[in-house]
Every structure is written in structure tokens, then in C-alpha cells.
Design a protein around this motif. Structure first.
Motif, PDB file in Angstrom:
ATOM      1  N   ILE A 101       0.629  -1.135  -0.307  1.00 24.94           N
ATOM      2  CA  ILE A 101      -0.294   0.061   0.238  1.00 24.94           C
ATOM      3  C   ILE A 101       0.831   1.209   0.132  1.00 24.94           C
ATOM      4  O   ILE A 101       0.312   2.138  -0.422  1.00 24.94           O
ATOM      5  N   ILE A 102       2.144   1.127   0.766  1.00 18.62           N
ATOM      6  CA  ILE A 102       2.734   2.181   0.501  1.00 18.62           C
ATOM      7  C   ILE A 102       4.686   1.455  -0.032  1.00 18.62           C
ATOM      8  O   ILE A 102       4.707  -0.199  -0.071  1.00 18.62           O
TER       9      ILE A 102
ATOM     10  N   LEU B 173      -1.136   0.643  -5.685  1.00 19.99           N
ATOM     11  CA  LEU B 173      -2.993   0.330  -4.739  1.00 19.99           C
ATOM     12  C   LEU B 173      -3.091   1.410  -3.869  1.00 19.99           C
ATOM     13  O   LEU B 173      -4.151   1.471  -3.773  1.00 19.99           O
ATOM     14  N   GLY B 174      -1.830   2.023  -3.221  1.00 17.80           N
ATOM     15  CA  GLY B 174      -2.403   3.038  -2.044  1.00 17.80           C
ATOM     16  C   GLY B 174      -3.611   4.254  -3.007  1.00 17.80           C
ATOM     17  O   GLY B 174      -4.193   4.211  -2.111  1.00 17.80           O
ATOM     18  N   TYR B 175      -2.579   4.387  -3.772  1.00 15.29           N
ATOM     19  CA  TYR B 175      -3.432   5.056  -4.465  1.00 15.29           C
ATOM     20  C   TYR B 175      -5.284   5.195  -4.669  1.00 15.29           C
ATOM     21  O   TYR B 175      -5.734   6.088  -4.793  1.00 15.29           O
ATOM     22  N   GLU B 176      -5.429   3.820  -5.663  1.00 19.69           N
ATOM     23  CA  GLU B 176      -6.046   2.928  -5.520  1.00 19.69           C
ATOM     24  C   GLU B 176      -6.944   3.198  -4.407  1.00 19.69           C
ATOM     25  O   GLU B 176      -8.816   3.562  -5.003  1.00 19.69           O
ATOM     26  N   LEU B 177      -6.878   2.695  -3.395  1.00 16.70           N
ATOM     27  CA  LEU B 177      -7.390   2.831  -2.080  1.00 16.70           C
ATOM     28  C   LEU B 177      -7.973   4.388  -1.588  1.00 16.70           C
ATOM     29  O   LEU B 177      -9.407   4.207  -1.202  1.00 16.70           O
ATOM     30  N   TYR B 178      -7.234   5.148  -1.711  1.00 20.14           N
ATOM     31  CA  TYR B 178      -7.622   6.006  -1.358  1.00 20.14           C
ATOM     32  C   TYR B 178      -8.386   6.520  -1.744  1.00 20.14           C
ATOM     33  O   TYR B 178      -9.386   7.037   0.025  1.00 20.14           O
ATOM     34  N   PRO B 179      -9.207   6.709  -2.359  1.00 23.60           N
ATOM     35  CA  PRO B 179     -10.900   7.237  -2.298  1.00 23.60           C
ATOM     36  C   PRO B 179     -11.995   6.705  -1.518  1.00 23.60           C
ATOM     37  O   PRO B 179     -12.937   7.533  -1.275  1.00 23.60           O
ATOM     38  N   HIS B 180     -11.872   5.289  -1.180  1.00 23.63           N
ATOM     39  CA  HIS B 180     -12.717   4.603  -0.427  1.00 23.63           C
ATOM     40  C   HIS B 180     -12.541   4.675   0.820  1.00 23.63           C
ATOM     41  O   HIS B 180     -13.052   4.307   1.490  1.00 23.63           O
TER      42      HIS B 180
END
Length: 86
Positions: free
Chosen positions: A58-59, A77-84
Motif C-alpha cells: 500500500i506504501i 495500490l495505495g492511490y487506488e484505495l485512497y478514495p474509498h
């Protein structure tokens, strides 16, 4: 949402500090000491969360060989998870 994102969101939401680290790293590259100051928790707890987030991809650490002043940022992946989680 694919299963990888579902698992990632669940993992982040199960700990307020993991989620806060991802939020803080969204627009920043930070050291563990900077994160400690923002989160107001012990440095060893920050380090533990960073280690776990790194293991989950994630980082990423930008200067892994540095003994002090390691820099962390979100992975793809971290950027993909951020909006959620914001």
C-alpha cells in the motif's frame, strides 16, 4: 470493485491509524517522524504500521537503505484505495 480493493479497504478501515497514514501520504512524501507528529502516537507504533502497509504493497519506501530519514509515499495500490477511505 475487485477483491484486491475490497481486501485493501477492509484492512485500512480496521485501523484508524493505517487509514490516517494513507490519507496523510496521499499528497505528501513523509518520514516516520513527520507521521508521528501528525498522528500524535509513538514512533514505534508508526514504524509498525508502516511495515505492515509496506508488506501489503500500500506504501513504498523511497530510500530503503537509509538508516534515518526514510521517505514513504503511497504505492499504486495505495492511490487506488485512497478514495474509498478518505
Amino acid at each position: 470493485m475487485d477483491s484486491r480493493l475490497i481486501a485493501g479497504v477492509s484492512y485500512l478501515k480496521s485501523s484508524k491509524y493505517r487509514a490516517q497514514i494513507v490519507i496523510l501520504l496521499h499528497d505528501n512524501i513523509m518520514t516516520p517522524a513527520e507521521l508521528q507528529h501528525k498522528l500524535n502516537i509513538r514512533l514505534n507504533h508508526v514504524s509498525l504500521h508502516l511495515k505492515e502497509l509496506k508488506e501489503k504493497d500500500i506504501i513504498v519506501c523511497l530510500n530503503e537503505d537509509a538508516k534515518k530519514g526514510r521517505l514513504y509515499q503511497l504505492s499504486e495500490l495505495g492511490y487506488e484505495l485512497y478514495p474509498h477511505i478518505k
